[in-house]
Design a protein around this motif. Structure first.
Motif, short mmCIF file in Angstrom:
data_model
loop_
_atom_site.label_atom_id
_atom_site.label_comp_id
_atom_site.label_asym_id
_atom_site.label_seq_id
_atom_site.Cartn_x
_atom_site.Cartn_y
_atom_site.Cartn_z
N ARG A 80 -6.41 5.45 0.74
CA ARG A 80 -7.37 6.55 0.68
C ARG A 80 -7.72 6.99 2.10
N SER A 136 -6.64 2.67 10.89
CA SER A 136 -6.62 3.40 9.62
C SER A 136 -5.26 3.23 8.96
N HIS A 147 -8.11 -6.18 5.09
CA HIS A 147 -8.40 -4.80 4.69
C HIS A 147 -9.90 -4.59 4.85
N VAL A 148 -10.27 -3.42 5.38
CA VAL A 148 -11.69 -3.07 5.54
C VAL A 148 -11.90 -1.63 5.11
N ARG A 149 -13.16 -1.32 4.83
CA ARG A 149 -13.55 0.04 4.47
C ARG A 149 -13.98 0.76 5.75
N ARG A 159 -1.49 -0.83 -3.90
CA ARG A 159 -2.76 -0.11 -3.86
C ARG A 159 -2.55 1.25 -3.22
N ASP A 199 -9.60 8.19 5.29
CA ASP A 199 -10.92 7.89 5.85
C ASP A 199 -11.65 6.77 5.12
N PHE A 200 -10.92 5.90 4.44
CA PHE A 200 -11.54 4.83 3.67
C PHE A 200 -10.88 3.48 3.95
N ASP A 201 -9.54 3.45 3.90
CA ASP A 201 -8.83 2.17 4.01
C ASP A 201 -8.39 1.90 5.45
N PHE A 228 -15.69 1.41 10.19
CA PHE A 228 -15.90 -0.02 10.33
C PHE A 228 -16.52 -0.29 11.71
N TRP A 279 0.86 -1.18 0.00
CA TRP A 279 0.00 0.00 0.00
C TRP A 279 0.90 1.23 0.00
#
Length: 177
Positions: free
Chosen positions: A79, A108, A97-99, A76, A81-83, A102, A60
């Motif tokens: 991002r 984060s 990995h989560v969005r 990858r 506040d996303f990954d 969560f 990442w």
């Protein structure tokens, strides 16, 4: 073209349980390891780096924070506040990995510090997961002066730029006792 290295070896540095020496071919660099040193019985939250041979799976990168290292790995983009990465042993997404946001405990990947500006995912408890055996064991960027990690292996940004071109999917990071 850079030579690919199949095996990266991490040994504890003499006299310092949370410091190591990473060797990849002719390259030797200092590294930080877990605050509890190394362990053959890794557990979630114990602060130990697992004694293991772990396959390099992917990486990442956080754009705008450091130059994207050259590596023969899937990389990858992190991002904001996303990954994230789930560290809740009882959740089905444990050590994945989560969005974000969560519903369970998750770290984060877009950290305020530089640790995950480039992070290499190692196969510790991923392909064959066991609850509580440890999560988010990565090869990542070290803080100044190499303070201990929570269980990862961490190198200086300049050393990551030298190491990354040698990595490929299936390379192994071998942590010795």
């Amino acid at each position: 073209m850079q030579r690919k290295i199949g095996r990266i070896v991490v040994r504890r540095a003499p006299g310092r349980a949370s410091r190591g020496i990473l060797a990849a071919g002719l390259l030797r660099v200092p590294c930080a390891i877990g605050r509890s040193g190394t362990s053959i019985v890794k557990r979630e939250g114990d602060g130990a780096t697992p004694v293991a041979s772990m396959a390099v799976l992917s990486a990442w990168h956080r754009p705008g924070r450091m130059v994207r290292p050259q590596a023969r790995l899937p990389i990858r983009r992190i991002r904001q506040d996303f990954d994230g990465w789930c560290d809740a042993p009882q959740h089905a997404a444990y050590n994945r990995h989560v969005r974000l946001p969560f519903p369970a405990s998750a770290e984060s990947l877009a950290r305020a510090d530089r640790l995950y500006d480039f992070v290499v995912v190692l196969d510790w408890n991923i392909r064959s997961r066991a609850r509580g055996r440890g999560s988010a064991i990565f090869l990542h960027i070290a803080k100044e002066d190499y303070p201990p990690t929570a269980g990862c292996v961490a190198v200086a940004p300049k050393d990551m730029l030298r190491l990354a071109p040698l990595l490929r999917r299936g390379s192994r990071v071998v942590v010795l006792r």
